[in-house]
Design an enzyme around this catalytic site. Structure first.
Site, short mmCIF file in Angstrom:
data_model
loop_
_atom_site.label_atom_id
_atom_site.label_comp_id
_atom_site.label_asym_id
_atom_site.label_seq_id
_atom_site.Cartn_x
_atom_site.Cartn_y
_atom_site.Cartn_z
N SER A 260 0.79 -1.16 -0.05
CA SER A 260 -0.03 -0.07 -0.02
C SER A 260 0.74 1.13 -0.10
O SER A 260 0.51 2.52 -0.61
CB SER A 260 -1.10 0.11 1.43
OG SER A 260 -1.54 -1.04 1.68
N HIS B 48 -1.62 -3.04 -6.92
CA HIS B 48 -1.95 -2.54 -5.57
C HIS B 48 -3.45 -2.79 -5.73
O HIS B 48 -4.36 -1.95 -6.28
CB HIS B 48 -1.61 -1.21 -5.44
CG HIS B 48 -2.20 -0.74 -4.16
ND1 HIS B 48 -2.43 0.68 -3.87
CD2 HIS B 48 -2.63 -1.21 -2.86
CE1 HIS B 48 -3.14 0.97 -2.73
NE2 HIS B 48 -3.43 -0.38 -2.07
N GLU C 55 -4.18 -0.15 -8.93
CA GLU C 55 -3.10 0.59 -9.12
C GLU C 55 -1.87 -0.13 -9.55
O GLU C 55 -1.25 -0.88 -8.79
CB GLU C 55 -2.83 1.40 -7.73
CG GLU C 55 -1.97 2.72 -7.91
CD GLU C 55 -2.23 3.46 -6.49
OE1 GLU C 55 -2.14 3.19 -5.50
OE2 GLU C 55 -2.26 4.68 -6.71
N ASN D 116 -3.24 6.15 -1.52
CA ASN D 116 -3.01 6.27 -0.33
C ASN D 116 -2.40 7.88 0.28
O ASN D 116 -2.58 8.44 1.30
CB ASN D 116 -2.28 5.46 0.43
CG ASN D 116 -2.99 4.08 0.70
OD1 ASN D 116 -4.07 4.17 1.02
ND2 ASN D 116 -2.40 2.89 0.54
N1 LIG Z 1 -5.96 -4.96 4.01
C1 LIG Z 1 -6.23 -3.80 3.29
O1 LIG Z 1 -7.10 -3.06 3.07
C2 LIG Z 1 -4.93 -3.69 2.02
C3 LIG Z 1 -5.23 -2.89 0.83
C4 LIG Z 1 -4.51 -2.92 0.00
C5 LIG Z 1 -3.19 -3.23 0.09
N2 LIG Z 1 -2.83 -4.18 1.40
C6 LIG Z 1 -1.60 -4.46 1.30
O2 LIG Z 1 -1.67 -6.01 1.13
C7 LIG Z 1 -0.45 -6.78 1.91
C8 LIG Z 1 -1.00 -7.79 2.61
O3 LIG Z 1 -2.23 -7.12 3.66
P1 LIG Z 1 -3.28 -7.95 4.27
O4 LIG Z 1 -4.17 -7.05 4.70
O5 LIG Z 1 -3.81 -9.12 3.41
O6 LIG Z 1 -2.53 -8.48 5.49
P2 LIG Z 1 -2.89 -9.94 6.27
O7 LIG Z 1 -2.27 -9.83 7.75
O8 LIG Z 1 -4.51 -10.11 6.37
O9 LIG Z 1 -2.17 -10.96 5.42
C9 LIG Z 1 -0.83 -11.25 5.39
C10 LIG Z 1 -0.49 -12.81 5.29
O10 LIG Z 1 0.80 -12.81 4.86
C11 LIG Z 1 1.35 -14.07 5.59
N3 LIG Z 1 2.56 -13.97 5.71
C12 LIG Z 1 3.74 -13.42 6.61
N4 LIG Z 1 5.00 -13.41 6.32
C13 LIG Z 1 5.15 -14.49 5.07
C14 LIG Z 1 5.84 -14.74 4.22
N5 LIG Z 1 6.93 -14.79 4.41
N6 LIG Z 1 5.47 -15.47 3.03
C15 LIG Z 1 4.25 -15.66 2.92
N7 LIG Z 1 2.93 -15.20 3.79
C16 LIG Z 1 3.53 -14.38 4.79
C17 LIG Z 1 0.56 -13.90 7.12
O11 LIG Z 1 0.84 -15.06 7.90
C18 LIG Z 1 -0.77 -13.30 6.70
O12 LIG Z 1 -1.61 -14.65 6.57
C19 LIG Z 1 -0.03 -5.56 2.89
O13 LIG Z 1 1.39 -5.32 1.93
C20 LIG Z 1 -0.73 -4.28 2.85
O14 LIG Z 1 -0.29 -2.94 2.84
C21 LIG Z 1 -3.74 -4.28 2.23
#
Ligand SMILES: NC(=O)c1ccc[n+]([C@@H]2O[C@H](COP(=O)([O-])OP(=O)(O)OC[C@H]3O[C@@H](n4cnc5c(N)ncnc54)[C@H](O)[C@@H]3O)[C@@H](O)[C@H]2O)c1
Length: 284
Positions: free
Chosen positions: A121, A142, A154, A192
């Site tokens: 993000s 993104h 994005e 963002n």
């Molecule tokens: N949640 C949102 O609203 C949102 C929106 C857009 C982008 N993002 C981005 O997406 C990414 C993930 O966010 P999320 O909300 O899904 O997080 P989340 O915490 O729900 O999921 C992350 C997952 O990654 C796993 N993980 C940790 N280390 C790992 C590794 N080395 N290899 C594989 N898996 C691993 C964790 O166990 C977890 O299940 C982040 O970069 C976040 O900034 C999130």
């Protein structure tokens, strides 16, 4: 050179975003390999995917039966299982070190012509790709939350990303019936960079007594034609995620991104929004 025949997509992370990306990829006919660090996290991802598919099937919004879509996804804890993917999208936690380690592992596991995308993000694509042998095939892809519902993606262009990688990133997202736009690798990209100060200003307006939280949200919804006001949206995104994103942007762009006082206090108190049952509002 990046491979442009895409049949199998790898997803790193089976959380909110990784599960959503896996689900949408499978919905549009791709074979998916979804990797997380522990089997229980992979299973959690499958449960959320099954729930989401059932809801969408109930609205007649799927091109195939939920089971057919679900069966296109393979879960794993092994990075080597991503080696026969044609593109990999990383959706691991928003920490530079974690992402760098994931990309170093992907570089070891995958062929050199595989597009490697990150769903970050706020973290710089160039920083994530630094130190890799082939940073030119790293791009930002993104997706927005919830991935099956939100239409926009994005595409972010890192310092070394090639035009070919950027074009393929657009194509992959568009093949999932998403609409794309492109941003340079500047802090916060488009979404963002503009959203976080808007949310923080909504929180400050509430904290400083400009209006009730309901009136701030109603004012922004009806006054500016957005679907959710800033306090409701912050609760949906997660207050911890908003705080972390604001802090990252403040480091890069200065004081105008300083998180609102009340945002920090809510996170310290463990009220993270919808996911914990309480943020600015209460949830069942
Ligand atoms: N949640 C949102 O609203 C949102 C929106 C857009 C982008 N993002 C981005 O997406 C990414 C993930 O966010 P999320 O909300 O899904 O997080 P989340 O915490 O729900 O999921 C992350 C997952 O990654 C796993 N993980 C940790 N280390 C790992 C590794 N080395 N290899 C594989 N898996 C691993 C964790 O166990 C977890 O299940 C982040 O970069 C976040 O900034 C999130």
């Amino acid at each position: 050179m990046v491979r442009d025949q895409i049949d199998r997509i790898g997803v790193v992370g089976a959380g909110t975003m990784g599960g959503g990306i896996a689900q949408v990829g499978a919905t549009y006919g791709y074979d998916i390999v979804m990797r997380d660090v522990e089997q229980s996290f992979v299973e959690g991802g499958f449960e959320r995917i099954a729930d989401s598919l059932e809801r969408l099937a109930g609205r007649d919004a799927l091109p195939a039966a939920p089971d057919t879509i679900r069966e296109r996804i393979t879960g794993t804890t092994d990075t080597a299982a991503l080696s026969d993917c044609d593109v990999v999208v990383e959706a691991a936690p928003e920490e530079l070190k974690i992402k760098r380690d994931v990309f170093a592992d992907l570089e070891d596991a995958c062929d050199d012509d595989i597009l490697l995308a990150t769903n970050t993000s706020t973290i710089s694509i160039t920083s994530i790709a630094a130190g890799l042998e082939h940073p030119e095939r790293v791009v930002g892809l993104h997706f927005m939350n919830p991935v099956p519902i939100m239409e926009g993606v994005e595409v972010i262009v890192g310092e070394k990303t090639t035009d070919e990688a950027v074009s393929l990133a657009h194509e992959v997202a568009q093949s999932l019936e998403k609409t794309t736009w492109e941003a340079d690798d500047k802090p916060g990209f488009v979404t963002n960079r503009i959203l976080m100060p808007w949310i923080n200003e909504g929180i400050r307006a509430y904290d400083e007594g400009v209006a009730s939280k309901e009136d701030i949200d109603t004012g922004m919804e009806l006054g500016t034609n957005v679907p959710m006001g800033p306090l409701t949206l912050a609760d949906h995104i997660g207050l911890d995620i908003c705080l972390h994103a604001s802090e990252t942007l403040a480091e890069e762009l200065g004081d105008r991104y300083t998180p609102a006082y009340l945002l920090r206090r809510k996170v310290e108190a463990g009220d993270l929004g919808k996911k914990t049952g309480e943020g600015f509002y209460e949830y069942d």
